[in-house]
Design a protein around this motif. Structure first.
Motif: not given
Length: 126
Positions: A27-33, A45-51, A100-101
């Motif tokens: 379950i992906l909570h309503r508020r998530h990333v 490790r490095e971040g590439v993209a997120a939504v 969580s958001l």
């Protein structure tokens, strides 16, 4: 709990494209990333993209304009379209999620997680 399973990695030539998929189980909570990170033996490790669930999308500057992150309507598959690939894009790519958001830009600047997939290798040769 969430389980993330990546697929779609491979070996390509410089300039070619790939699409990575991340199947999301649980379950992906309503508020998530959700995001994509990458790691090499030489580079942590490095971040590439997120939504995030507010619809904000962020990219690492070195991939902006070449990579596209998207989440399907069912919110059970996260994609990363990689185009115009370069040898420096060679890495293990990991899908990540937090229930969580967190703003997408903050997420890719941080450590990511706490949920991780097992990774999928992308190798780009010159």
């Amino acid at each position: 709990q969430l389980r993330l399973v990546e697929s779609g990695g491979g070996s390509v030539q410089s300039g070619e494209s790939l699409t990575l998929s991340c199947a999301i189980y649980g379950i992906l909570h309503r508020r998530h990333v959700l995001g994509w990170f990458r790691e090499t033996p030489q580079q942590e490790r490095e971040g590439v993209a997120a939504v995030d669930s507010d619809g904000s999308i962020s990219y690492r500057p070195t991939v902006k304009g070449r990579f596209t992150i998207s989440l399907n309507n069912a919110k059970d598959t996260l994609y990363l379209q990689l185009s115009d690939l370069k040898p420096e894009d060679t890495a293990m790519y990991y899908c990540a999620a937090e229930r969580s958001l967190v703003h997408s830009e903050r997420y890719i600047m941080g450590r990511g997680g706490p949920y991780w997939g097992q990774g999928t290798q992308v190798t780009v040769s010159a």
